[in-house]
Design an enzyme around this catalytic site. Structure first.
Site, PDB file in Angstrom:
ATOM      1  N   GLY A  13      44.611  44.809  49.189  1.00  0.00           N
ATOM      2  CA  GLY A  13      44.564  46.237  48.908  1.00  0.00           C
ATOM      3  C   GLY A  13      45.891  46.892  48.564  1.00  0.00           C
ATOM      4  N   ARG A  66      23.653  36.802  41.507  1.00  0.00           N
ATOM      5  CA  ARG A  66      24.520  37.882  41.027  1.00  0.00           C
ATOM      6  C   ARG A  66      23.718  39.186  40.944  1.00  0.00           C
ATOM      7  NH1 ARG A  66      26.566  37.661  35.141  1.00  0.00           N
ATOM      8  NH2 ARG A  66      25.708  39.745  34.953  1.00  0.00           N
ATOM      9  N   ASN A 106      39.858  48.280  35.208  1.00  0.00           N
ATOM     10  CA  ASN A 106      40.436  47.128  35.903  1.00  0.00           C
ATOM     11  C   ASN A 106      41.886  46.986  35.458  1.00  0.00           C
ATOM     12  OD1 ASN A 106      40.428  44.639  37.433  1.00  0.00           O
ATOM     13  ND2 ASN A 106      40.349  43.533  35.491  1.00  0.00           N
ATOM     14  N   HIS A 108      44.657  43.892  34.913  1.00  0.00           N
ATOM     15  CA  HIS A 108      44.817  42.442  34.881  1.00  0.00           C
ATOM     16  C   HIS A 108      46.316  42.133  34.764  1.00  0.00           C
ATOM     17  CE1 HIS A 108      43.832  38.271  34.238  1.00  0.00           C
ATOM     18  NE2 HIS A 108      44.685  38.262  33.221  1.00  0.00           N
ATOM     19  N   GLU A 147      31.896  41.156  30.469  1.00  0.00           N
ATOM     20  CA  GLU A 147      32.633  39.890  30.463  1.00  0.00           C
ATOM     21  C   GLU A 147      33.935  40.083  31.249  1.00  0.00           C
ATOM     22  OE1 GLU A 147      33.244  38.015  26.551  1.00  0.00           O
ATOM     23  OE2 GLU A 147      31.648  39.336  25.848  1.00  0.00           O
ATOM     24  N   GLN A 175      53.660  43.165  39.113  1.00  0.00           N
ATOM     25  CA  GLN A 175      53.020  44.125  40.023  1.00  0.00           C
ATOM     26  C   GLN A 175      53.751  45.462  40.046  1.00  0.00           C
ATOM     27  OE1 GLN A 175      52.560  41.805  43.600  1.00  0.00           O
ATOM     28  NE2 GLN A 175      50.879  40.627  42.702  1.00  0.00           N
ATOM     29  N   GLU A 178      52.298  47.140  37.135  1.00  0.00           N
ATOM     30  CA  GLU A 178      50.926  47.576  37.456  1.00  0.00           C
ATOM     31  C   GLU A 178      50.945  48.875  38.247  1.00  0.00           C
ATOM     32  OE1 GLU A 178      48.344  44.823  39.495  1.00  0.00           O
ATOM     33  OE2 GLU A 178      49.180  43.123  38.414  1.00  0.00           O
TER      34      GLU A 178
HETATM   35  C1  GAR Z   1      46.633  42.556  41.278  1.00  0.00           C
HETATM   36  O1  GAR Z   1      47.834  41.938  40.902  1.00  0.00           O
HETATM   37  C2  GAR Z   1      45.676  42.563  40.105  1.00  0.00           C
HETATM   38  O2  GAR Z   1      46.323  42.629  38.873  1.00  0.00           O
HETATM   39  C3  GAR Z   1      44.994  41.241  40.230  1.00  0.00           C
HETATM   40  O3  GAR Z   1      44.841  41.047  41.616  1.00  0.00           O
HETATM   41  C4  GAR Z   1      45.894  41.719  42.307  1.00  0.00           C
HETATM   42  C5  GAR Z   1      45.296  42.555  43.403  1.00  0.00           C
HETATM   43  O4  GAR Z   1      46.144  42.702  44.479  1.00  0.00           O
HETATM   44  N1  GAR Z   1      43.737  41.291  39.543  1.00  0.00           N
HETATM   45  C6  GAR Z   1      43.259  40.251  38.833  1.00  0.00           C
HETATM   46  O5  GAR Z   1      43.813  39.165  38.754  1.00  0.00           O
HETATM   47  C7  GAR Z   1      41.940  40.555  38.098  1.00  0.00           C
HETATM   48  N2  GAR Z   1      41.644  39.538  37.147  1.00  0.00           N
HETATM   49  P1  GAR Z   1      45.636  43.495  45.775  1.00  0.00           P
HETATM   50  O6  GAR Z   1      44.375  42.796  46.268  1.00  0.00           O
HETATM   51  O7  GAR Z   1      46.733  43.412  46.780  1.00  0.00           O
HETATM   52  O8  GAR Z   1      45.364  44.916  45.340  1.00  0.00           O
END
Ligand code: GAR
Length: 204
Positions: A13, A66, A106, A108, A147, A175, A178
């Site tokens: 999280g 699913r 989302n 990525h 997808e 990150q 992000e």
């Molecule tokens: C993030 O780095 C996000 O970009 C990646 O998971 C991490 C979540 O971190 N998402 C993916 O790879 C989606 N394909 P968190 O659980 O600590 O928020």
């Protein structure tokens, strides 16, 4: 009026925490109406509870199909009446009902359409980038369709891949990016400034 977010996660999280913090300092005009986890007992739920945000678990492993999972998931999501569904390290494929098209986002940790798709998450992505010898990586915020890592791209940014990088050091750089791009995208949505034209997202 702040927009209502439903945040979906499966892990620690940190993405949720960043969104909570950015709302707290006034950068994002939104409220986290609820947090839903597809795994039991993860730390992301704890972070939500600390901020008095309602939480629900819809545990993927408890469903044989699913379809069954998605029915329960959407019942939970709709219970929070969100304007926008935010995936924050959510590790299951979500079905997109027609009334939530272009209302699920989302992030990525790479430059889509490279290093993405099924099985490409977390450190797998950064390892693949380094092993391929790519010189740049980055982060992509996109609308979600049916997808993996595929819907229209809202924002992208790049970071360099350095000679001495490990998956961990590259992940840290990605990150940090992000943490800037995701709140920006949510705020653009909140301001009604995103227009989807086919695969292109125009920012007004
Ligand atoms: C993030 O780095 C996000 O970009 C990646 O998971 C991490 C979540 O971190 N998402 C993916 O790879 C989606 N394909 P968190 O659980 O600590 O928020």
């Amino acid at each position: 009026m702040p927009i209502r977010l439903a945040v979906l996660l499966s892990g620690s999280g940190t993405t949720l925490q960043n969104i909570i913090d950015r709302i707290g300092c006034g950068e994002v005009d939104a409220t986290v109406a609820g947090v839903i986890s597809s795994r039991a007992g993860v730390f992301g739920l704890e972070r939500a509870r600390k901020c008095d945000i309602p939480t629900l678990e819809v545990v993927r492993k408890k469903f044989a199909t699913r379809e069954g999972f998605n029915t329960a998931l959407w019942e939970a999501i709709r219970g929070f009446s969100p304007d926008l569904v935010v995936l924050a390290g959510f590790m299951s494929l979500i079905d997109v009902p027609s009334d939530f098209q272009n209302r699920i986002i989302n992030v990525h940790p790479a430059l889509i359409p490279a290093f993405c798709g099924h099985g490409m998450y977390g450190h797998h992505v950064h390892e693949a980038v380094i092993n391929y010898g790519a010189k740049v990586s980055g982060a992509t915020v996109h609308f979600v369709d049916n997808e993996y890592d595929h819907g229209p791209i809202i924002l992208q940014g790049t970071v360099p891949v350095l000679d001495g990088d490990t998956a961990d050091t590259l992940a840290e750089r990605v990150q940090a990016l992000e943490r800037e791009l995701y709140p920006q995208a949510i705020q653009l949505f909140a301001e009604g400034r995103l227009q989807v034209a086919g695969r292109r997202v125009l920012v007004h």
